[in-house]
Design a protein around this motif. Structure first.
Motif, PDB file in Angstrom:
ATOM      1  N   UNK A  80       0.861  -1.196  -0.164  1.00 26.08           N
ATOM      2  CA  UNK A  80      -0.214   0.009  -0.041  1.00 26.08           C
ATOM      3  C   UNK A  80       0.904   1.337   0.000  1.00 26.08           C
ATOM      4  N   UNK A  81       2.107   1.081  -0.013  1.00 27.78           N
ATOM      5  CA  UNK A  81       3.066   2.248   0.108  1.00 27.78           C
ATOM      6  C   UNK A  81       2.717   3.407  -1.084  1.00 27.78           C
ATOM      7  N   UNK A  82       2.390   3.019  -2.157  1.00 23.67           N
ATOM      8  CA  UNK A  82       2.142   3.747  -3.202  1.00 23.67           C
ATOM      9  C   UNK A  82       0.829   4.740  -3.145  1.00 23.67           C
ATOM     10  N   UNK A  83      -0.139   4.254  -2.186  1.00 23.83           N
ATOM     11  CA  UNK A  83      -1.192   5.186  -1.899  1.00 23.83           C
ATOM     12  C   UNK A  83      -0.947   6.426  -1.251  1.00 23.83           C
ATOM     13  N   UNK A  84       0.035   6.205  -0.355  1.00 26.53           N
ATOM     14  CA  UNK A  84       0.566   7.439   0.491  1.00 26.53           C
ATOM     15  C   UNK A  84       1.190   8.646  -0.635  1.00 26.53           C
ATOM     16  N   UNK A  85       1.582   8.437  -1.711  1.00 21.35           N
ATOM     17  CA  UNK A  85       2.043   9.259  -2.686  1.00 21.35           C
ATOM     18  C   UNK A  85       1.063   9.916  -3.697  1.00 21.35           C
ATOM     19  N   UNK A  86      -0.112   9.400  -3.539  1.00 21.16           N
ATOM     20  CA  UNK A  86      -0.987  10.042  -4.292  1.00 21.16           C
ATOM     21  C   UNK A  86      -1.382  11.240  -3.870  1.00 21.16           C
ATOM     22  N   UNK A  87      -1.699  12.046  -5.203  1.00 25.12           N
ATOM     23  CA  UNK A  87      -2.001  13.638  -4.715  1.00 25.12           C
ATOM     24  C   UNK A  87      -3.506  13.788  -4.355  1.00 25.12           C
ATOM     25  N   UNK A  88      -4.288  12.939  -5.074  1.00 27.88           N
ATOM     26  CA  UNK A  88      -5.899  13.019  -4.849  1.00 27.88           C
ATOM     27  C   UNK A  88      -6.476  11.806  -4.625  1.00 27.88           C
ATOM     28  N   UNK A  89      -6.802  11.304  -3.467  1.00 23.47           N
ATOM     29  CA  UNK A  89      -7.275  10.023  -3.279  1.00 23.47           C
ATOM     30  C   UNK A  89      -8.655  10.268  -2.343  1.00 23.47           C
ATOM     31  N   UNK A  90      -9.670   9.524  -2.822  1.00 25.93           N
ATOM     32  CA  UNK A  90     -11.033   9.374  -1.817  1.00 25.93           C
ATOM     33  C   UNK A  90     -11.126   7.834  -1.424  1.00 25.93           C
ATOM     34  N   UNK A  91     -11.285   7.607   0.000  1.00 30.25           N
ATOM     35  CA  UNK A  91     -11.596   6.416   0.357  1.00 30.25           C
ATOM     36  C   UNK A  91     -13.022   6.066   0.607  1.00 30.25           C
ATOM     37  N   UNK A  92     -13.374   4.841   0.211  1.00 24.68           N
ATOM     38  CA  UNK A  92     -14.950   4.628   0.544  1.00 24.68           C
ATOM     39  C   UNK A  92     -14.824   3.147   1.109  1.00 24.68           C
ATOM     40  N   UNK A  93     -15.493   2.909   2.244  1.00 25.70           N
ATOM     41  CA  UNK A  93     -15.583   1.597   2.776  1.00 25.70           C
ATOM     42  C   UNK A  93     -16.806   1.050   2.233  1.00 25.70           C
ATOM     43  N   UNK A  94     -16.661  -0.377   1.850  1.00 26.23           N
ATOM     44  CA  UNK A  94     -17.699  -1.271   1.387  1.00 26.23           C
ATOM     45  C   UNK A  94     -17.487  -2.414   1.875  1.00 26.23           C
ATOM     46  N   UNK A  95     -17.926  -2.590   3.324  1.00 25.68           N
ATOM     47  CA  UNK A  95     -17.463  -3.903   4.124  1.00 25.68           C
ATOM     48  C   UNK A  95     -18.021  -5.209   3.368  1.00 25.68           C
ATOM     49  N   UNK A  96     -17.270  -6.033   2.715  1.00 29.41           N
ATOM     50  CA  UNK A  96     -17.697  -7.286   2.141  1.00 29.41           C
ATOM     51  C   UNK A  96     -16.390  -8.070   2.072  1.00 29.41           C
ATOM     52  N   UNK A  97     -16.411  -9.082   1.061  1.00 29.15           N
ATOM     53  CA  UNK A  97     -15.358  -9.708   0.701  1.00 29.15           C
ATOM     54  C   UNK A  97     -14.425  -9.059  -0.500  1.00 29.15           C
ATOM     55  N   UNK A  98     -13.508  -9.837  -0.985  1.00 24.02           N
ATOM     56  CA  UNK A  98     -12.667  -9.493  -2.015  1.00 24.02           C
ATOM     57  C   UNK A  98     -13.295  -9.276  -3.371  1.00 24.02           C
ATOM     58  N   UNK A  99     -14.563  -9.960  -3.349  1.00 24.70           N
ATOM     59  CA  UNK A  99     -15.033  -9.882  -4.835  1.00 24.70           C
ATOM     60  C   UNK A  99     -16.428  -9.068  -4.530  1.00 24.70           C
ATOM     61  N   UNK A 100     -16.596  -7.871  -4.401  1.00 25.84           N
ATOM     62  CA  UNK A 100     -17.923  -7.047  -3.908  1.00 25.84           C
ATOM     63  C   UNK A 100     -18.968  -7.143  -5.438  1.00 25.84           C
ATOM     64  N   UNK A 101     -18.151  -7.147  -6.619  1.00 24.80           N
ATOM     65  CA  UNK A 101     -19.154  -7.301  -7.666  1.00 24.80           C
ATOM     66  C   UNK A 101     -20.102  -8.444  -7.723  1.00 24.80           C
ATOM     67  N   UNK A 102     -20.033  -9.304  -6.789  1.00 26.52           N
ATOM     68  CA  UNK A 102     -20.910 -10.478  -6.437  1.00 26.52           C
ATOM     69  C   UNK A 102     -21.515 -10.326  -5.271  1.00 26.52           C
ATOM     70  N   UNK A 103     -20.866  -9.793  -4.354  1.00 27.06           N
ATOM     71  CA  UNK A 103     -21.347  -9.986  -3.007  1.00 27.06           C
ATOM     72  C   UNK A 103     -22.543  -8.840  -2.639  1.00 27.06           C
ATOM     73  N   UNK A 104     -21.972  -7.647  -3.159  1.00 31.21           N
ATOM     74  CA  UNK A 104     -22.686  -6.496  -3.142  1.00 31.21           C
ATOM     75  C   UNK A 104     -22.763  -5.424  -4.324  1.00 31.21           C
ATOM     76  N   UNK A 105     -23.241  -6.257  -5.384  1.00 26.74           N
ATOM     77  CA  UNK A 105     -23.100  -5.441  -6.862  1.00 26.74           C
ATOM     78  C   UNK A 105     -23.885  -4.295  -7.084  1.00 26.74           C
ATOM     79  N   UNK A 106     -25.092  -4.045  -6.263  1.00 27.03           N
ATOM     80  CA  UNK A 106     -25.847  -2.909  -6.242  1.00 27.03           C
ATOM     81  C   UNK A 106     -25.047  -1.688  -5.608  1.00 27.03           C
ATOM     82  N   UNK A 107     -24.577  -2.191  -4.570  1.00 33.55           N
ATOM     83  CA  UNK A 107     -23.883  -1.149  -3.711  1.00 33.55           C
ATOM     84  C   UNK A 107     -22.534  -0.519  -4.442  1.00 33.55           C
ATOM     85  N   UNK A 108     -21.835  -1.418  -4.941  1.00 38.10           N
ATOM     86  CA  UNK A 108     -20.685  -1.327  -5.913  1.00 38.10           C
ATOM     87  C   UNK A 108     -21.044  -0.228  -6.808  1.00 38.10           C
ATOM     88  N   UNK A 109     -22.081  -0.566  -7.844  1.00 39.13           N
ATOM     89  CA  UNK A 109     -22.483  -0.037  -8.917  1.00 39.13           C
ATOM     90  C   UNK A 109     -22.911   1.457  -8.514  1.00 39.13           C
TER      91      UNK A 109
END
Length: 238
Positions: free
Chosen positions: A197-226
């Protein structure tokens, strides 16, 4: 909006998310990266460079330009080829959205210990996979589909070192959708120099959004991800 899934996956992985986005009027282009098309007889020899080139071709298809840059959504192991594209054409990307993923640093190799004679790496058994990435939220049907449609990852993709030289990539507006690891923990790891994750600290503009689920949210929470992807795509460039 270009959608790129991670290891073992093709464009099909986004089907449920696309239904939501299309219903809301978004144009999406899901990709199957070189090496992950089961119909390609040479797929096991495909490289990260091949994958980056294919993304560039898709950007051309989407009519990307400095005047009309595109949004790229990258899940999991798609981070390596997308990082290459950001390095080569940052002016063509309006925003990059990392889904339970993030930019890689120059010099990164996904599997540095992978033997040279490893042609491809198939989807592991789920008990082993679950020790490396969270399967939370996946139904039996989703797991069965994953197993049935997964394509082995090409060995060259796993062994190739990512080489980045253009710091302009760090200025591309970025959204991190944090699923299996909360955003607060990701920033702690980033600021402590953790190699993932070291590269994240080098980004100029970053927004972080939490979507609590597993590593494949396109299947576990597709509507929320969309919904998150649509909001990220609609947000102004920083």
């Amino acid at each position: 909006m270009i959608l790129i899934a991670g290891h073992w996956l093709g464009a099909w992985a986004w089907d449920e998310v696309r239904e939501h986005l299309t219903a809301d009027g978004w144009r999406t282009i899901p990709m199957t990266l070189p090496g992950l098309d089961e119909r390609d007889p040479k797929r096991a020899s495909r490289t990260l460079d091949d994958q980056a080139m294919a993304i560039e071709q898709t950007m051309t298809q989407a009519e990307a330009s400095e005047a009309q840059p595109v949004v790229i959504v990258a899940h999991s192991g798609a981070n390596a080829p997308v990082s290459l594209v950001l390095d080569q054409h940052p002016e063509l990307v309006r925003r990059v959205v990392w889904v339970d993923s993030g930019p890689v640093a120059s010099g990164s190799i996904f599997a540095p210990d992978a033997p040279e004679d490893l042609d491809e790496f198939p989807l592991p058994p789920f008990d082993a996979l679950g020790e490396q990435a969270s399967l939370e939220g996946l139904s039996t049907e989703a797991l069965e589909r994953f197993r049935a449609r997964a394509v082995p990852e090409p060995g060259p993709v796993l062994r190739q070192q990512v080489k980045l030289t253009n710091d302009a990539r760090l200025a591309v507006p970025t959204t991190l959708v944090c699923c299996s690891i909360p955003s607060a923990q990701i920033m702690e790891l980033a600021n402590s120099g953790h190699p993932m994750f070291a590269e994240v600290s080098n980004l100029d503009h970053v927004d972080l959004i939490d979507l609590p689920t597993g590593h494949w949210p396109m299947w576990s929470r597709p509507g929320d991800l969309a919904h998150i992807l649509a909001a990220a795509a609609a947000s102004p460039a920083n």
